[in-house]
Structures are given as structure tokens and as C-alpha cells.
Enzyme design. Structure first.
Site, PDB file in Angstrom:
ATOM      1  N   HIS A   1       0.841  -1.196   0.000  1.00  0.00           N
ATOM      2  CA  HIS A   1       0.000   0.000   0.000  1.00  0.00           C
ATOM      3  C   HIS A   1       0.880   1.252   0.000  1.00  0.00           C
ATOM      4  O   HIS A   1       0.651   2.178  -0.797  1.00  0.00           O
ATOM      5  CB  HIS A   1      -0.906  -0.013   1.232  1.00  0.00           C
ATOM      6  CG  HIS A   1      -1.770   1.210   1.365  1.00  0.00           C
ATOM      7  ND1 HIS A   1      -3.094   1.235   1.007  1.00  0.00           N
ATOM      8  CD2 HIS A   1      -1.492   2.472   1.816  1.00  0.00           C
ATOM      9  CE1 HIS A   1      -3.595   2.442   1.223  1.00  0.00           C
ATOM     10  NE2 HIS A   1      -2.632   3.208   1.725  1.00  0.00           N
ATOM     11  N   GLU A   2       1.875   1.257   0.880  1.00  0.00           N
ATOM     12  CA  GLU A   2       2.742   2.428   0.953  1.00  0.00           C
ATOM     13  C   GLU A   2       3.646   2.549  -0.285  1.00  0.00           C
ATOM     14  O   GLU A   2       3.981   3.654  -0.704  1.00  0.00           O
ATOM     15  CB  GLU A   2       3.590   2.376   2.233  1.00  0.00           C
ATOM     16  CG  GLU A   2       2.777   2.407   3.518  1.00  0.00           C
ATOM     17  CD  GLU A   2       1.796   3.564   3.582  1.00  0.00           C
ATOM     18  OE1 GLU A   2       2.122   4.648   3.046  1.00  0.00           O
ATOM     19  OE2 GLU A   2       0.703   3.392   4.150  1.00  0.00           O
TER      20      GLU A   2
ATOM     21  N   HIS B   1       1.978   4.535  -2.842  1.00  0.00           N
ATOM     22  CA  HIS B   1       2.134   5.988  -2.689  1.00  0.00           C
ATOM     23  C   HIS B   1       3.568   6.428  -3.040  1.00  0.00           C
ATOM     24  O   HIS B   1       3.779   7.456  -3.675  1.00  0.00           O
ATOM     25  CB  HIS B   1       1.859   6.408  -1.243  1.00  0.00           C
ATOM     26  CG  HIS B   1       0.441   6.233  -0.801  1.00  0.00           C
ATOM     27  ND1 HIS B   1      -0.633   6.708  -1.522  1.00  0.00           N
ATOM     28  CD2 HIS B   1      -0.089   5.644   0.310  1.00  0.00           C
ATOM     29  CE1 HIS B   1      -1.761   6.421  -0.884  1.00  0.00           C
ATOM     30  NE2 HIS B   1      -1.454   5.774   0.219  1.00  0.00           N
TER      31      HIS B   1
END
Length: 438
Positions: free
Chosen positions: A24-25, A28
Site C-alpha cells: 500500500h505504501e 504511494h
């Protein structure tokens, strides 16, 4: 051995959760770096730092509580202007947020800040995390459905009923006076593979069931494959009353509101389940269905949380379709791993749990409230709308939206999230959900 399997299920889910958060990170991090934003930290977890190492300008690390993660981007919001000492709690919160934001803007890198990116780039950066969870869920569902397969009744007989038990009877074993079931009387044996029935080739158990149900009291010529040899049998399905259902599986009622019944044939044959590989798009369809279910859960979250609280302090059972904490998911994973079932079956259930967890991360992070990713997307869209309106009306380009003004609302949302997490944690410890029927 059972304890080791239980712990293995928990470890599987913890590793899966860590990978999901980490990806998920990454969702980003990668676009932020591609767009030139300075990223100071990439962290998995919260709390005390367990390990970290700096590569270039970014510190990568792991913290003690694996309940989330974050990346620290330079200049998430415009730099603050000196407005003097803050008055009041909310004003202090806003000022603290602005000061913390200012500290992320490194000297000499004032242009490499998030808030200066075009709106579409900001949206891509914030969408990257949730979309990574969605993609991971689709991959897991695809491996399950198209790689391993979906369990479906096969044409192989797994067991047969030895006798006809009266409808609604509580007895589990046949008595001396109970009539033999049609399949037992016809000579079916476990392991037989259905080849044809009533002169028609059968490729699925559903086709065989349809012929049996449509032939109450009528002798049927059946051919089975028994250890490589074709064996002919004669099956006469016993007439049985069954409730009629519509296309949605709901009971059909007559004008008086009574269930409509019809006579069908009954044989007493049970099919062996086998994994059947599905088309490659099935995984995506399963992910979308799960996303719809999670969205519905979030819409009804206040009611669901109220029910969790009631069940925690009363004898009311937990809703098996209700929300869970990480502890609850880990407990279910442990119970699944320790069940007396084939290894492949347990693996499929664990993979389904992990895929569902990623769908939950995707949908929940898309909620349009700060500090969630959906809130940052809304801020970027609002900034874009302001700029588009100014251009349309010939006005000067407006200043970037200062989302630090929303810090009081962000704090309220964060407190509610913490409260929700605490409630679910207590419920999963003292009133665990029972989905396995044990």
C-alpha cells in the site's frame, strides 16, 4: 501439532498483513518519487522504531505496531504564514499541523513538494496505495479461482444414503424398518463416476440432479464408471415433497401465504467436491463482489458497531458478517489452519481471508475523510475545481487549498477510528466471532 497449526495460521495472516501494508505504501511511494516529490520516510507500523536504514534521501523502516504504515512526503500542504500565537484548542491543533508540515520542507527542495504537483498527479499519488491493495486482492482471487479452482460438485459419488429417513426426523442412523434409499437399492457405491442417465450423457452433477428430480417414481438407466469399467444400474427415484423457490432462491408462496410445494425425485446420492478452474476474469469479479459487500458494511458501520457493543455486554451472538479487528482476523486464520480439513482447503480459506482484508483496506481508505487517502483525494479535487472555476471566470489563480484547516475534523475522525478499533479489539478478545460453527 494443533497449536503449531493455529500459530502458523496467525503468522500467515500477520505476514500477509505486513506485505499488504508495505505494498500500500509502495503504491504511494513510487508515483511520489516519479513525480519528483521528496520522501523523507517510508515506514511500516507505528510506535517505536524497530529497524530502519536510509537509502538516498529516504529512511526505510519498521515500527513496533503493525497496524498501518505511512510515507512522509515533503510539503503535503502549503507552508504556513505567521499568524501569531494560537488561541483555543482547535487553533493550536491547526498551528501544530502547519508547523509539522513546514518541517518536512527541506532547504533547497522547496520545489519538490506535494502540494505543488498538478491535481491529477496528486490524485495518482493518493490513489496508488488503495489501488495497490485492490490489485493484490485481484491477484489472490485469480490464483484461487483460475489457478487452484472453485469447489464444485463433480460426477464422482462421495457417499450414498443407506435408507430413507422421514422428513424432519432427528435420527442420524438407519433403523431396521427404514426402507432402503433408491441409490443404495440400485447398487451405487462411493467412487462411482456418473457417465450417463436415462440415455443422456452427464457432464456435471447438476445435470444428473436435474434428471433425478424430474423423474419421481420412474426407472432410470444409469451408467457409471467403476474402477475403469462401465457398470449399468437401474435407479428409481423416490417421490419427495420439496418447497418451490424462485430464480433468486426465495420460497414461492401461494395466495394464502403458504409455501408452494412440488414432487421431485430423490436418490440419496452425494457428490464429491472437486476444484474446477474458472475463467481468468473470475478473480476480478470476485474482488468487485467483495468490494460491494465491504462498501455496504461501511455504509452500515454505525449500526454494525452498535451490534458489536451489544453483543460484547450481552449474550447476543456476534454477526458473522460484521467488522473485525486484526486480532479477530488472526484468530480466524488460526482456527482455519488448525481445522481437520485437507491442506488445500485450508490454504484457499486463508487466501480468501487475505484477499478480503486487502479489499477492506482498499474500500476503507477510499472513504472521503481525512486522514484517509480518500480525504486527500477530495482536497486535491477541490483545489482543482477552484482553479478550473477561476480560469473559467477569468479570475487570478487561487492559492492552494490549505487542508490544515481541517485538522480539527481530522482529529475527530482519528478519535472515532481509535474508538472503533478498541471496541472491535475488545469484542474479538472477549466475544470472538464464530464463523466455523465450532
Amino acid at each position: 501439532m494443533e497449536i503449531l497449526l493455529y500459530l502458523g495460521g496467525i503468522v500467515f495472516m500477520l505476514i500477509g498483513l505486513g506485505v499488504s501494508i508495505g505494498l500500500h505504501e509502495v503504491g504511494h511511494l513510487v508515483p511520489a518519487k516519479l513525480f519528483g516529490v521528496r520522501v523523507g520516510q517510508y515506514m511500516i507500523g507505528f510506535g517505536p522504531r524497530v529497524w530502519s536504514k536510509r537509502f538516498g534521501e529516504t529512511e526505510y523502516g519498521v515500527k513496533a505496531l503493525p497496524l498501518g504504515g505511512f510515507i512522509s512526503m515533503s510539503g503535503m500542504y502549503p507552508p504556513s504564514r505567521d499568524a501569531g500565537p494560537a488561541k483555543g484548542l482547535f487553533a493550536s491543533l491547526v498551528q501544530d499541523a502547519r508547523s509539522a508540515n513546514d518541517e518536512t520542507i527541506a532547504e533547497g527542495a522547496e520545489e519538490r513538494v506535494f502540494y505543488r504537483l498538478p491535481v491529477w498527479k496528486r490524485i495518482i499519488v493518493m490513489l496508488g496505495g488503495p489501488l495497490m491493495n485492490l490489485v493484490l486482492a485481484i491477484i489472490i482471487f485469480t490464483v484461487m479461482a483460475s489457478g487452484i479452482g472453485v469447489q464444485q460438485p463433480s460426477t464422482t459419488v462421495s457417499a450414498i444414503s443407506e435408507c430413507m429417513l422421514p422428513a424432519g426426523a432427528s435420527q442420524q442412523e438407519c433403523g431396521a424398518d427404514d426402507p432402503a434409499a433408491p441409490a443404495a437399492e440400485a447398487g451405487f457405491e462411493p467412487g462411482d463416476v456418473l457417465v450417463s442417465m436415462d440415455g443422456r450423457s452427464v457432464q456435471t452433477f447438476a445435470e444428473a440432479s436435474e434428471i433425478i428430480q424430474a423423474s419421481p417414481g420412474e426407472p432410470l438407466d444409469v451408467v457409471v464408471d467403476r474402477d475403469g469399467e462401465r457398470v449399468g444400474l437401474t435407479l428409481t427415484p423416490e417421490p419427495a415433497e420439496r418447497g418451490a423457490v424462485d430464480a433468486n432462491g426465495q420460497p414461492v408462496l401461494d395466495d394464502d401465504g403458504e409455501p408452494v410445494t412440488h414432487t421431485v425425485g430423490y436418490a440419496g446420492i452425494y457428490s464429491q467436491l472437486e476444484y474446477v478452474r474458472q475463467p481468468i476474469g473470475t478473480g476480478t469479479n470476485l474482488a468487485m463482489q467483495q468490494a460491494g459487500a465491504v462498501t455496504e458494511l461501511i455504509v452500515n458501520l454505525p449500526v454494525k458497531l452498535w451490534d458489536v457493543g451489544v453483543s460484547l455486554f450481552t449474550d447476543q451472538e456476534r454477526d458473522p458478517n460484521g467488522p473485525l479487528s486484526v486480532v479477530g482476523v488472526g484468530r480466524i486464520a488460526g482456527e482455519v489452519a488448525a481445522t481437520d480439513a485437507p491442506v488445500l482447503n485450508r490454504l484457499v480459506v486463508l487466501m480468501n481471508l487475505l484477499a478480503a482484508l486487502n479489499i477492506a483496506l482498499f474500500v476503507f481508505n477510499m472513504v472521503p475523510l481525512l486522514p484517509l487517502d480518500g480525504g486527500h483525494i477530495v482536497v486535491a479535487l477541490w483545489d482543482g475545481l477552484k482553479r478550473a472555476w477561476a480560469k473559467l471566470t477569468g479570475r487570478p489563480v487561487p492559492k492552494p487549498v490549505d487542508a490544515t484547516r481541517l485538522v480539527p475534523l481530522t482529529v475527530v475522525v482519528a478519535v472515532l477510528l481509535i474508538g472503533m478499533g478498541a471496541l472491535l479489539l475488545l469484542a474479538d478478545i472477549f466475544k470472538p466471532m464464530n464463523i466455523l460453527g465450532g
